[in-house]
Design a protein around this motif. Structure first.
Motif, mmCIF file in Angstrom:
data_model
loop_
_atom_site.group_PDB
_atom_site.id
_atom_site.type_symbol
_atom_site.label_atom_id
_atom_site.label_comp_id
_atom_site.label_asym_id
_atom_site.label_seq_id
_atom_site.Cartn_x
_atom_site.Cartn_y
_atom_site.Cartn_z
ATOM 1 N N PHE A 138 0.814 -1.215 0.000
ATOM 2 C CA PHE A 138 0.000 0.000 0.000
ATOM 3 C C PHE A 138 0.850 1.268 0.000
ATOM 4 N N ILE A 139 2.169 1.111 0.023
ATOM 5 C CA ILE A 139 3.030 2.289 0.083
ATOM 6 C C ILE A 139 4.097 2.239 -1.015
ATOM 7 N N ALA A 140 3.758 1.618 -2.137
ATOM 8 C CA ALA A 140 4.649 1.580 -3.291
ATOM 9 C C ALA A 140 4.227 2.681 -4.256
ATOM 10 N N GLU A 200 11.131 1.713 -8.290
ATOM 11 C CA GLU A 200 12.097 1.020 -7.434
ATOM 12 C C GLU A 200 11.415 0.290 -6.276
ATOM 13 N N HIS A 201 10.229 0.760 -5.884
ATOM 14 C CA HIS A 201 9.500 0.087 -4.802
ATOM 15 C C HIS A 201 8.968 -1.274 -5.253
ATOM 16 N N VAL A 202 8.369 -1.326 -6.444
ATOM 17 C CA VAL A 202 7.821 -2.611 -6.903
ATOM 18 C C VAL A 202 8.945 -3.538 -7.373
ATOM 19 N N GLU A 203 10.042 -2.970 -7.871
ATOM 20 C CA GLU A 203 11.192 -3.806 -8.212
ATOM 21 C C GLU A 203 11.731 -4.499 -6.960
ATOM 22 N N ARG A 204 11.784 -3.773 -5.859
ATOM 23 C CA ARG A 204 12.206 -4.343 -4.564
ATOM 24 C C ARG A 204 11.257 -5.442 -4.128
ATOM 25 N N TYR A 237 3.286 11.924 -9.737
ATOM 26 C CA TYR A 237 2.754 10.812 -8.939
ATOM 27 C C TYR A 237 2.082 9.780 -9.846
ATOM 28 N N SER A 238 1.257 10.258 -10.770
ATOM 29 C CA SER A 238 0.531 9.355 -11.667
ATOM 30 C C SER A 238 1.475 8.677 -12.648
ATOM 31 N N ARG A 239 2.444 9.423 -13.154
ATOM 32 C CA ARG A 239 3.399 8.829 -14.090
ATOM 33 C C ARG A 239 4.234 7.748 -13.412
ATOM 34 N N ASP A 240 4.549 7.940 -12.138
ATOM 35 C CA ASP A 240 5.283 6.904 -11.397
ATOM 36 C C ASP A 240 4.432 5.651 -11.234
ATOM 37 N N LYS A 241 3.148 5.838 -10.969
ATOM 38 C CA LYS A 241 2.252 4.680 -10.851
ATOM 39 C C LYS A 241 2.172 3.917 -12.182
ATOM 40 N N ILE A 242 2.125 4.663 -13.279
ATOM 41 C CA ILE A 242 2.096 4.028 -14.597
ATOM 42 C C ILE A 242 3.362 3.205 -14.812
ATOM 43 N N ALA A 243 4.501 3.760 -14.440
ATOM 44 C CA ALA A 243 5.771 3.045 -14.598
ATOM 45 C C ALA A 243 5.796 1.776 -13.754
ATOM 46 N N CYS A 244 5.224 1.828 -12.562
ATOM 47 C CA CYS A 244 5.121 0.636 -11.714
ATOM 48 C C CYS A 244 4.284 -0.436 -12.395
ATOM 49 N N GLU A 245 3.148 -0.029 -12.942
ATOM 50 C CA GLU A 245 2.282 -0.983 -13.635
ATOM 51 C C GLU A 245 3.024 -1.634 -14.803
#
Length: 340
Positions: free
Chosen positions: A71-73, A77-81, A124-132
């Motif tokens: 819930f805090i990614a 780099e957070h989802v890669e971890r 913030y939104s672009r980072d979420k897109i990159a995580c997805e």
């Protein structure tokens, strides 16, 4: 199910934890322990820093989970971890993305999971897109069992959803409404918005957990109730039993004359009319429906906040900003009238 939540004490995750415990699931919450006093009875706390991979691996050594949800990614780099730590140790990894990732400005106000992801206004939104993108790549290439969840504006008993506030949250706006002061509403207040109570979000989220049909899918979870910002602010005033004194202001003007990041949160999110179509969620979770109407939920939130002083966080800086904007608009009116 055996579940690990990273975070687990926020607006969204707390409601999910309570629902899972009520259904008899085993829930582990990994966080720094600053809010452990608020943990629901039955939840098992793991005190650690998710940024410290070695520590987390020691805390969870030998443990496997049916579901891991972070819930805090917020960045790749957070989802890669998380991928490094939990690959092969969970039957499902749920990433909490954001509906703000959808195309802004939208080419169609109706939002589905097929709406393009593109938000040039908000990092913030672009980072979420990159995580997805990272997680779906791992799903396609390695069958990493990811499910992506996209919430929109979700609230609980500790906060009131408002379109414009300062760094300390929405209570200062509630106080202005209560005191009969002018309240800033971005735009003309007629753009469409959706707010979802966390208890309804939890129903949809839990229905996706352990659901084989949700693997490799992105799913939005929102209420089906659509409101204008005028209706949202009016509902807050009605719940307080006072008259609303709205001052509607251009979002561009607010962004240009403040130090707040309104370019992202407003221009890249709240100022856009959106209506969420939850057909996919209802196919994956038969029987899902959001039951908490906003005028009901906001009354519960205000009652809780009024009885809990720790929720009454003042924001004198934002309050003064509102007063200056109102004064500037009044002066502009007088200036224009004087030239007639």
């Amino acid at each position: 199910m055996r579940v690990l939540f990273i975070g687990g004490t926020g607006t969204i995750s707390m409601a999910i934890t309570k629902r899972l415990l009520a259904e008899g699931h085993k829930v582990y919450l990994l966080n720094r322990g600053t809010r452990n006093k608020e943990l629901p009875t039955g939840a098992m706390g793991l005190t650690g820093d998710i940024e410290d991979e070695e520590q987390v691996c020691r805390l969870t050594e030998g443990m496997k989970f049916d579901v891991v949800a972070d819930f805090i990614a917020f960045a790749p780099e957070h989802v890669e971890r998380d991928y490094r730590m939990f690959k092969g140790r969970t039957g499902q990894y749920i990433f909490i993305s954001s509906a703000s990732a959808y195309q802004k400005p939208p080419s169609d106000y109706r939002m589905t999971e097929g709406t393009p992801l593109s938000n040039p206004k908000w990092q913030y939104s672009r980072d979420k897109i990159a995580c997805e993108e990272f997680l779906m790549k791992k799903y396609r290439e390695e069958a990493f069992p990811v499910t992506i969840v996209r919430p929109s504006h979700t609230y609980d008993e500790r906060n009131v959803p408002i379109g414009l506030h300062g760094d300390n949250g929405s209570y200062q706006v509630v106080r202005r409404i209560k005191e009969g002061k002018p309240v800033l509403i971005p735009g003309d207040g007629t753009s469409l918005w959706t707010v979802t109570h966390n208890s309804d979000f939890a129903k949809g989220f839990v229905g996706l957990m352990g659901n084989i049909h949700a693997i490799g899918e992105a799913v939005q979870i929102t209420s089906d109730e659509t409101l204008t910002w005028n209706q949202i602010y009016r509902a807050v005033a009605d719940a307080l039993g006072v008259q609303l004194h709205p001052v509607r202001v251009s979002s561009d003007f607010l962004d240009s004359c403040s130090d707040y990041d309104y370019n992202g949160s407003m221009m890249g999110d709240k100022s856009n009319s959106v209506v969420f179509l939850n057909d996919k969620l209802k196919r994956l979770v038969p029987g899902f429906s959001a039951e908490k109407r906003f005028d009901q939920g906001v009354r519960e939130s205000l009652a809780y906040i009024e009885s809990h002083p720790e929720c009454q966080i003042l924001d004198p800086v934002f309050d003064a900003f509102c007063d200056r904007v109102v004064e500037a608009l009044e002066q502009a009116k007088e200036y224009v009238r004087a030239g007639r």
